[in-house]
Design a protein around this motif. Structure first.
Motif, PDB file in Angstrom:
ATOM      1  N   GLU A  72       0.820  -1.213   0.081  1.00  0.00           N
ATOM      2  CA  GLU A  72       0.031  -0.006   0.061  1.00  0.00           C
ATOM      3  C   GLU A  72       0.907   1.362   0.008  1.00  0.00           C
ATOM      4  O   GLU A  72       0.451   2.333   0.564  1.00  0.00           O
ATOM      5  CB  GLU A  72      -1.033  -0.027   1.032  1.00  0.00           C
ATOM      6  N   TYR A  73       1.867   0.959  -0.655  1.00  0.00           N
ATOM      7  CA  TYR A  73       2.913   2.501  -0.944  1.00  0.00           C
ATOM      8  C   TYR A  73       1.938   3.460  -1.612  1.00  0.00           C
ATOM      9  O   TYR A  73       2.272   4.523  -1.386  1.00  0.00           O
ATOM     10  CB  TYR A  73       3.849   2.078  -1.533  1.00  0.00           C
ATOM     11  N   SER A  74       1.351   3.038  -2.793  1.00  0.00           N
ATOM     12  CA  SER A  74       0.986   3.900  -3.825  1.00  0.00           C
ATOM     13  C   SER A  74      -0.180   4.960  -3.042  1.00  0.00           C
ATOM     14  O   SER A  74      -0.013   6.397  -3.418  1.00  0.00           O
ATOM     15  CB  SER A  74       0.393   3.432  -5.183  1.00  0.00           C
ATOM     16  N   PRO A  75      -0.947   4.460  -2.383  1.00  0.00           N
ATOM     17  CA  PRO A  75      -2.077   5.407  -1.786  1.00  0.00           C
ATOM     18  C   PRO A  75      -1.168   6.528  -0.849  1.00  0.00           C
ATOM     19  O   PRO A  75      -1.699   7.917  -1.006  1.00  0.00           O
ATOM     20  CB  PRO A  75      -3.035   4.706  -0.936  1.00  0.00           C
ATOM     21  N   ALA A  76      -0.341   6.135  -0.137  1.00  0.00           N
ATOM     22  CA  ALA A  76       0.478   7.359   0.803  1.00  0.00           C
ATOM     23  C   ALA A  76       1.215   8.222  -0.006  1.00  0.00           C
ATOM     24  O   ALA A  76       1.479   9.176   0.108  1.00  0.00           O
ATOM     25  CB  ALA A  76       1.253   6.216   1.601  1.00  0.00           C
ATOM     26  N   ILE A  77       1.841   7.710  -1.278  1.00  0.00           N
ATOM     27  CA  ILE A  77       2.631   8.476  -2.063  1.00  0.00           C
ATOM     28  C   ILE A  77       1.879   9.453  -2.743  1.00  0.00           C
ATOM     29  O   ILE A  77       2.143  10.786  -3.019  1.00  0.00           O
ATOM     30  CB  ILE A  77       3.395   7.555  -2.902  1.00  0.00           C
ATOM     31  N   ILE A  78       0.842   8.936  -3.456  1.00  0.00           N
ATOM     32  CA  ILE A  78      -0.036   9.943  -4.176  1.00  0.00           C
ATOM     33  C   ILE A  78      -0.630  10.882  -3.063  1.00  0.00           C
ATOM     34  O   ILE A  78      -0.566  12.127  -3.667  1.00  0.00           O
ATOM     35  CB  ILE A  78      -1.452   9.142  -4.853  1.00  0.00           C
ATOM     36  N   GLU A  79      -1.127  10.642  -2.252  1.00  0.00           N
ATOM     37  CA  GLU A  79      -1.513  11.598  -1.172  1.00  0.00           C
ATOM     38  C   GLU A  79      -0.274  12.711  -0.810  1.00  0.00           C
ATOM     39  O   GLU A  79      -0.803  13.864  -0.911  1.00  0.00           O
ATOM     40  CB  GLU A  79      -2.078  11.114   0.033  1.00  0.00           C
ATOM     41  N   PHE A  80       0.675  12.096  -0.583  1.00  0.00           N
ATOM     42  CA  PHE A  80       2.032  12.970  -0.053  1.00  0.00           C
ATOM     43  C   PHE A  80       2.245  14.118  -1.264  1.00  0.00           C
ATOM     44  O   PHE A  80       2.419  15.061  -1.012  1.00  0.00           O
ATOM     45  CB  PHE A  80       3.043  12.203   0.342  1.00  0.00           C
ATOM     46  N   PHE A  81       2.109  13.314  -2.571  1.00  0.00           N
ATOM     47  CA  PHE A  81       2.599  14.358  -3.626  1.00  0.00           C
ATOM     48  C   PHE A  81       1.396  15.356  -4.028  1.00  0.00           C
ATOM     49  O   PHE A  81       1.796  16.183  -4.677  1.00  0.00           O
ATOM     50  CB  PHE A  81       3.091  13.563  -4.780  1.00  0.00           C
ATOM     51  N   ARG A  82       0.136  15.170  -3.475  1.00  0.00           N
ATOM     52  CA  ARG A  82      -0.817  16.053  -3.642  1.00  0.00           C
ATOM     53  C   ARG A  82      -0.116  17.400  -2.870  1.00  0.00           C
ATOM     54  O   ARG A  82      -0.607  18.509  -3.410  1.00  0.00           O
ATOM     55  CB  ARG A  82      -2.016  15.604  -3.078  1.00  0.00           C
ATOM     56  N   GLY A  83       0.551  17.337  -2.172  1.00  0.00           N
ATOM     57  CA  GLY A  83       1.063  18.564  -1.413  1.00  0.00           C
ATOM     58  C   GLY A  83       2.508  18.861  -2.014  1.00  0.00           C
ATOM     59  O   GLY A  83       3.007  19.992  -1.503  1.00  0.00           O
ATOM     60  N   HIS A  84       3.062  18.360  -3.092  1.00  0.00           N
ATOM     61  CA  HIS A  84       4.022  18.622  -3.699  1.00  0.00           C
ATOM     62  C   HIS A  84       3.934  18.657  -4.965  1.00  0.00           C
ATOM     63  O   HIS A  84       4.684  17.846  -5.937  1.00  0.00           O
ATOM     64  CB  HIS A  84       5.065  17.693  -3.360  1.00  0.00           C
ATOM     65  N   LYS A  85       3.330  19.701  -5.550  1.00  0.00           N
ATOM     66  CA  LYS A  85       3.052  19.620  -7.090  1.00  0.00           C
ATOM     67  C   LYS A  85       3.971  20.127  -7.957  1.00  0.00           C
ATOM     68  O   LYS A  85       3.876  19.971  -9.340  1.00  0.00           O
ATOM     69  CB  LYS A  85       1.543  20.336  -7.423  1.00  0.00           C
ATOM     70  N   ASP A  86       5.069  20.684  -7.574  1.00  0.00           N
ATOM     71  CA  ASP A  86       6.136  21.165  -8.038  1.00  0.00           C
ATOM     72  C   ASP A  86       7.164  19.891  -8.417  1.00  0.00           C
ATOM     73  O   ASP A  86       8.453  20.106  -8.869  1.00  0.00           O
ATOM     74  CB  ASP A  86       7.038  22.182  -7.588  1.00  0.00           C
TER      75      ASP A  86
END
Ligand code: SF4
Length: 430
Positions: A239-253
């Motif tokens: 379940e790495y991908s849900p955490a990564i996707i959520e984290f990168f929502r805050g790092h759009k650059d």
């Protein structure tokens, strides 16, 4: 492995010379599918230089004519049938799962327990100590790596700049070092040579990676997990991908890439992404997948997954890497590209990379041992500008020109880059 006839016909040749002649005869006999005796009988001289020249010309006809800079790599023939890979063992069922003591009670542990109830769980002081206390896995150990999992608490090694290769035009990629090792088995995989761990590694402390990323990040950065592993192979467990996707929502650059040969995309389809996630697939003709990419998803499954992800608004990446040269390659790669564009619109594509088959010389003997029936080593692979074995320059240029031409039939605006190629190749393709 020694052909007895080399000894009897060339008794005065030294060990190294005999070794080179042995190797050339073996490679020619394998490639041309004829008995070594036939090659012996065709040799016209007993002089070493003349014999070697004759054999090199036969083994590397293209390079002999077109690429004088390419050098052959003729190591000792060292084949042990015990090292050969068992392609019937497709089901992934680890028998032992080691957990680093400092990993604490991370929930991911429970996922592994639920998925592999038969596996034996044991605590270890640290993976570093475990590696120190146990002998190096070697080829036979690599064959067994899927039996063992290490759940770790990563403390130091969070990110790396993609090392690329000496003298190549880099692409500025970064590696999110979330785990090591793969459940798939590709004949050409460089991990076979790079690996020194007797199992697969999955860090339990993904939160620490995110904390560290805030310090590591640079605007515009491209980063991904698919370098030392397959990004999605066990995503239903980690379940790495849900955490990564959520984290990168805050790092759009920054742009994050999941690179895979699987069709394990359910978590991606469920997640709400921020538009900066690329789901990418390595592509090859089905014939190459069948013979070289064991346990991975079929080409059609990969493209169907890409299509579903594109519909969910993900940008899609494709990696034509490694491109394998074989009889009929143009037709087969043309079919892959046409199929790709029947599913994915050019505007949905984040990037396409191209790189022909290349590898460190040390990998050659490992491939020969693990996959004695491989065909990928039968082509002309010679030491190139970076001391890796590659197809001759002219052949690579021809391959890239062909692929670019095929891509252009679908769109002239695709973001395409070369992976680990020398700088002059880029110029020659302009
Ligand atoms: S999918 Fe990638 S990491 Fe896995 S075996 Fe194949 S090349 Fe190696």
């Amino acid at each position: 492995m020694q052909f007895r006839k080399v000894d009897s016909r060339f008794p005065d040749f030294g060990v190294n010379k005999k070794q080179e002649i042995n190797r050339l005869i073996y490679e020619i006999s394998k490639k041309e599918k004829i008995l070594p005796e036939k090659i012996f009988n065709s040799l016209g001289s007993d002089n070493f230089e003349a014999v070697k020249k004759e054999l090199l010309k036969r083994r590397f006809p293209y390079a002999s004519l077109n690429d004088k800079a390419a050098r052959p790599y003729l190591p000792k023939l060292d084949l042990d049938p015990k090292n050969s890979f068992n392609k019937n063992k497709s089901k992934f069922t680890p028998r032992k799962i080691f957990i680093e003591k400092s990993a604490g009670t991370a929930h991911l542990k429970n996922n592994f327990k639920a998925f592999f109830p038969e596996a034996e769980f044991a605590e270890i002081e640290s993976l570093k100590k475990f590696i120190r206390d146990n002998k190096k896995p070697g080829i036979a150990g690599y064959n067994k790596r899927r039996d063992t999992i290490f759940l770790t608490n990563e403390k130091y090694d969070f990110f790396k700049k993609c090392p690329c290769t000496k003298g190549a035009a880099g692409c500025g990629y970064h590696i999110f070092n979330l785990g090591f090792g793969c459940i798939f088995d590709c004949t050409y995989c460089y991990l076979q040579e790079y690996n020194n761990v007797p199992g697969l590694i999955f860090p339990l402390n993904i939160g620490r990676f995110f904390d560290e990323f805030k310090r590591y990040k640079k605007p515009g950065m491209r980063i991904g997990t698919g370098e030392f592993s397959d990004s999605l192979m066990l995503d239903h467990i980690t379940e790495y991908s849900p955490a990564i996707i959520e984290f990168f929502r805050g790092h759009k650059d920054a742009t994050f890439e999941f690179k895979t040969k699987s069709s394990n995309i359910d978590n991606l389809l469920r997640a709400k992404h921020g538009g900066n996630i690329v789901a990418s697939w390595s592509l090859n003709p089905q014939e190459i997948i069948n013979k070289n990419e064991f346990f991975t998803a079929d080409l059609s499954e990969r493209l169907a997954s890409a299509e579903k992800c594109a519909k969910r608004g993900y940008k899609i990446g494709f990696h034509f890497d490694p491109v394998i040269y074989f009889k009929g390659w143009e037709r087969e790669y043309n079919m892959v590209i046409d199929l790709l564009f029947s599913k994915i619109k050019p505007g949905e594509i984040a990037w396409i990379s191209m790189g022909t088959f290349r590898f460190k010389p040390e990998l050659k003997s490992i491939i020969e041992n693990r996959f004695p029936e491989n065909e990928i080593l039968d082509q002309e692979l010679l030491l190139g500008y970076d001391n890796k074995l590659r197809y001759p320059y002219g052949l690579r240029l021809e391959i890239y020109k062909f692929l670019l031409g095929e891509f252009k039939k679908h769109s002239k605006k695709l973001p395409i880059y070369l992976c680990m190629e020398e700088i002059s190749m880029r110029q020659d393709l302009r």
